[in-house]
Motif scaffolding. Structure first.
Motif, PDB file in Angstrom:
ATOM      1  N   ILE A   3       0.858  -1.186   0.000  1.00 58.89           N
ATOM      2  CA  ILE A   3       0.000   0.000   0.000  1.00 58.89           C
ATOM      3  C   ILE A   3       0.898   1.240   0.000  1.00 58.89           C
ATOM      4  O   ILE A   3       2.099   1.151   0.305  1.00 58.89           O
ATOM      5  N   CYS A   4       0.315   2.377  -0.364  1.00 58.54           N
ATOM      6  CA  CYS A   4       1.160   3.566  -0.509  1.00 58.54           C
ATOM      7  C   CYS A   4       0.722   4.730   0.372  1.00 58.54           C
ATOM      8  O   CYS A   4       1.415   5.744   0.451  1.00 58.54           O
ATOM      9  N   LEU A   5      -0.436   4.587   1.021  1.00 56.42           N
ATOM     10  CA  LEU A   5      -0.891   5.685   1.872  1.00 56.42           C
ATOM     11  C   LEU A   5      -1.806   5.144   2.960  1.00 56.42           C
ATOM     12  O   LEU A   5      -2.588   4.233   2.708  1.00 56.42           O
ATOM     13  N   ALA A   6      -1.658   5.696   4.165  1.00 55.28           N
ATOM     14  CA  ALA A   6      -2.538   5.273   5.258  1.00 55.28           C
ATOM     15  C   ALA A   6      -2.803   6.444   6.179  1.00 55.28           C
ATOM     16  O   ALA A   6      -1.904   7.237   6.450  1.00 55.28           O
ATOM     17  N   ILE A   7      -4.052   6.550   6.608  1.00 56.85           N
ATOM     18  CA  ILE A   7      -4.320   7.405   7.768  1.00 56.85           C
ATOM     19  C   ILE A   7      -3.981   6.519   8.950  1.00 56.85           C
ATOM     20  O   ILE A   7      -4.620   5.476   9.157  1.00 56.85           O
ATOM     21  N   GLY A   8      -2.918   6.908   9.680  1.00 56.84           N
ATOM     22  CA  GLY A   8      -2.416   6.012  10.715  1.00 56.84           C
ATOM     23  C   GLY A   8      -1.889   6.769  11.914  1.00 56.84           C
ATOM     24  O   GLY A   8      -1.978   7.999  11.974  1.00 56.84           O
ATOM     25  N   TRP A   9      -1.363   6.019  12.873  1.00 54.10           N
ATOM     26  CA  TRP A   9      -0.794   6.612  14.082  1.00 54.10           C
ATOM     27  C   TRP A   9       0.710   6.785  13.890  1.00 54.10           C
ATOM     28  O   TRP A   9       1.368   5.988  13.198  1.00 54.10           O
ATOM     29  N   ALA A  10       1.245   7.821  14.546  1.00 53.74           N
ATOM     30  CA  ALA A  10       2.639   8.221  14.313  1.00 53.74           C
ATOM     31  C   ALA A  10       3.620   7.060  14.495  1.00 53.74           C
ATOM     32  O   ALA A  10       4.368   6.715  13.581  1.00 53.74           O
ATOM     33  N   GLY A  11       3.621   6.461  15.666  1.00 52.98           N
ATOM     34  CA  GLY A  11       4.618   5.429  15.949  1.00 52.98           C
ATOM     35  C   GLY A  11       4.543   4.280  14.963  1.00 52.98           C
ATOM     36  O   GLY A  11       5.566   3.792  14.458  1.00 52.98           O
ATOM     37  N   ASP A  12       3.334   3.841  14.655  1.00 51.78           N
ATOM     38  CA  ASP A  12       3.165   2.734  13.714  1.00 51.78           C
ATOM     39  C   ASP A  12       3.704   3.102  12.339  1.00 51.78           C
ATOM     40  O   ASP A  12       4.279   2.270  11.625  1.00 51.78           O
ATOM     41  N   SER A  13       3.508   4.352  11.961  1.00 48.77           N
ATOM     42  CA  SER A  13       3.980   4.802  10.651  1.00 48.77           C
ATOM     43  C   SER A  13       5.505   4.763  10.592  1.00 48.77           C
ATOM     44  O   SER A  13       6.098   4.347   9.587  1.00 48.77           O
ATOM     45  N   PHE A  14       6.145   5.183  11.684  1.00 52.37           N
ATOM     46  CA  PHE A  14       7.608   5.120  11.697  1.00 52.37           C
ATOM     47  C   PHE A  14       8.114   3.687  11.831  1.00 52.37           C
ATOM     48  O   PHE A  14       9.190   3.348  11.346  1.00 52.37           O
ATOM     49  N   GLN A  15       7.328   2.825  12.470  1.00 48.05           N
ATOM     50  CA  GLN A  15       7.701   1.398  12.478  1.00 48.05           C
ATOM     51  C   GLN A  15       7.693   0.866  11.043  1.00 48.05           C
ATOM     52  O   GLN A  15       8.557   0.072  10.665  1.00 48.05           O
ATOM     53  N   ALA A  16       6.721   1.307  10.250  1.00 45.02           N
ATOM     54  CA  ALA A  16       6.667   0.884   8.843  1.00 45.02           C
ATOM     55  C   ALA A  16       7.928   1.348   8.115  1.00 45.02           C
ATOM     56  O   ALA A  16       8.565   0.585   7.384  1.00 45.02           O
ATOM     57  N   ARG A  17       8.290   2.632   8.332  1.00 46.13           N
ATOM     58  CA  ARG A  17       9.507   3.157   7.703  1.00 46.13           C
ATOM     59  C   ARG A  17      10.721   2.311   8.111  1.00 46.13           C
ATOM     60  O   ARG A  17      11.534   1.910   7.268  1.00 46.13           O
ATOM     61  N   ASN A  18      10.818   1.994   9.413  1.00 47.74           N
ATOM     62  CA  ASN A  18      11.985   1.245   9.889  1.00 47.74           C
ATOM     63  C   ASN A  18      12.008  -0.179   9.340  1.00 47.74           C
ATOM     64  O   ASN A  18      13.062  -0.695   8.993  1.00 47.74           O
ATOM     65  N   ARG A  19      10.830  -0.808   9.262  1.00 48.55           N
ATOM     66  CA  ARG A  19      10.802  -2.180   8.720  1.00 48.55           C
ATOM     67  C   ARG A  19      11.257  -2.188   7.265  1.00 48.55           C
ATOM     68  O   ARG A  19      11.969  -3.100   6.837  1.00 48.55           O
ATOM     69  N   ALA A  20      10.860  -1.188   6.509  1.00 45.52           N
ATOM     70  CA  ALA A  20      11.293  -1.111   5.109  1.00 45.52           C
ATOM     71  C   ALA A  20      12.806  -0.900   5.048  1.00 45.52           C
ATOM     72  O   ALA A  20      13.504  -1.530   4.244  1.00 45.52           O
ATOM     73  N   GLN A  21      13.312  -0.034   5.899  1.00 45.94           N
ATOM     74  CA  GLN A  21      14.770   0.202   5.895  1.00 45.94           C
ATOM     75  C   GLN A  21      15.535  -1.063   6.248  1.00 45.94           C
ATOM     76  O   GLN A  21      16.554  -1.382   5.641  1.00 45.94           O
TER      77      GLN A  21
END
Ligand code: N2P
Length: 366
Positions: free
Chosen positions: A234-252
């Motif tokens: 997916i490419c966009l989500a209305i989400g919570w801050a921490g979870d969104s950065f967890q997504a960034r970190n998992r991708a990294q």
């Protein structure tokens, strides 16, 4: 043989906290019900090693799920983590026990500003101590959104509330939190109403705005978007801050070339507080206190924030938190960001019925 059956039996008890039969006296246990992706799971082992208390750890991803269990009673849980508005009405419904602060020495390190905000929902901070606090915003795949929207900055709720924009990104996958409180308050703010409005008319107008998203939303869900964003599904989500950065970190960590960013829209957004509370009928009260106090240790709180990317409420944990987390204004907001955040109060029963019905209509069209 006997040994084996005892082991099997205790395994059964350990994994079935709802069983009526009393636990073995020697098995010290605590049953925790917390949000998913909301802890450094290693801290649970450390707690057990230090105290001898086994942790049974279950997760949920919506306040509604937790509330249904709490109001039905006898959950078997010793510690739960409701968000503030839900906490307030659950306190009123009598589901929690007042906290004996003498059993929580680490509450002395709680951040006064955060506890003051929480006191709006729990006067005198009698029933809860804050665990984490955060914003609701927009998480997105920077490349895929740029391909579809060009150089337009993702800094406004326009991207989700202007159907012509959302339509342009819908092919790469849009998720929205299945959390009416977040979505209604944000929609009300976007429309220029009080985000905490309880007027049925305002709620219906917000529902109409939210309903326009439906054709372009792949799923309303509150936890799958972390992996969905991280792996590029997916490419966009209305989400919570921490979870969104967890997504960034998992991708990294996966080195898959996916780059995720998170925006707090300029129109402002909801700030929420999730707090520890002990149900009135908790079977292991002493263990619940031990668990909460352990989580309030500065080093432990810091690790939970470093891993989850959510801000905690222990002020002395700050020096121990990863710089990329504590220095991130979308996680630990600076004053300018703070000024754009709002909080809300609980719905009464009548408004709650309208919100629940309208939210179903937003999600299903019926
Ligand atoms: C953690 C979500 C916690 C914030 N994944 C929602 N209360």
């Amino acid at each position: 043989m006997k040994r084996l059956s005892i082991t099997l039996l205790s395994a059964l008890f350990v994994f079935s906290p709802m069983l009526e039969k009393p636990l073995q006296a020697k098995d010290k246990i605590v049953n925790i019900y917390n949000w998913s992706d909301y802890i450094d799971i290693k801290t649970l082992d450390e707690f057990t090693r230090e105290t001898g208390i086994k942790v049974i750890y279950d997760t949920y991803d919506s306040n509604e799920m937790l509330e249904t269990k709490l109001l039905a009673g006898r959950t078997g849980y010793d510690v739960v983590v409701p968000s503030a508005t839900f906490l307030q009405r659950q306190i009123q419904a009598g589901v929690f026990q007042p906290l004996d602060k003498s059993q929580l020495p680490n509450t002395k390190g709680l951040w006064p500003d955060v506890m003051k905000r929480l006191a709006v929902y729990d006067p005198g901070n009698r029933f809860a101590v804050n665990y984490m606090w955060f914003t609701t915003g927009i998480a997105y795949n920077t490349d895929k959104i740029r391909q579809r929207l060009g150089q337009r900055a993702v800094d406004s709720w326009d991207i989700v509330f202007k159907p012509e924009l959302l339509k342009r990104v819908s092919d790469c996958g849009v998720y929205v939190l299945d959390s009416p409180e977040d979505l209604f308050s944000v929609a009300l703010r976007y429309l220029g109403f009080n985000p905490d409005s309880k007027k049925p008319d305002d709620i219906r107008k917000a529902a109409a705005l939210l309903g326009q998203m439906r054709p372009y939303v792949k799923k309303f869900h509150s936890s799958e978007y972390i992996n969905g964003l991280a792996n590029g599904d997916i490419c966009l989500a209305i989400g919570w801050a921490g979870d969104s950065f967890q997504a960034r970190n998992r991708a990294q960590e996966a080195k898959n070339g996916v780059d995720i960013a998170y925006a707090i829209p300029k129109e402002g957004t909801l700030m929420s507080l999730d707090s520890f509370a002990i149900p009135k009928d908790a079977p292991h009260v002493a263990e619940a206190y031990a668990f909460i106090d352990f989580m309030l240790r500065p080093e432990v709180a810091a690790r939970n924030s470093s891993v989850t990317n959510f801000a905690n409420s222990v002020i002395d944990s700050k020096p121990f938190i990863e710089k990329s987390v504590v220095g991130n204004a979308a996680i630990y907001p600076d004053d300018a960001t703070m000024a754009r955040l709002f909080t809300v109060t609980p719905y009464d029963q009548q408004i709650q019925r309208i919100v629940t019905r309208e939210w179903t209509r937003v999600k299903t069209g019926r």
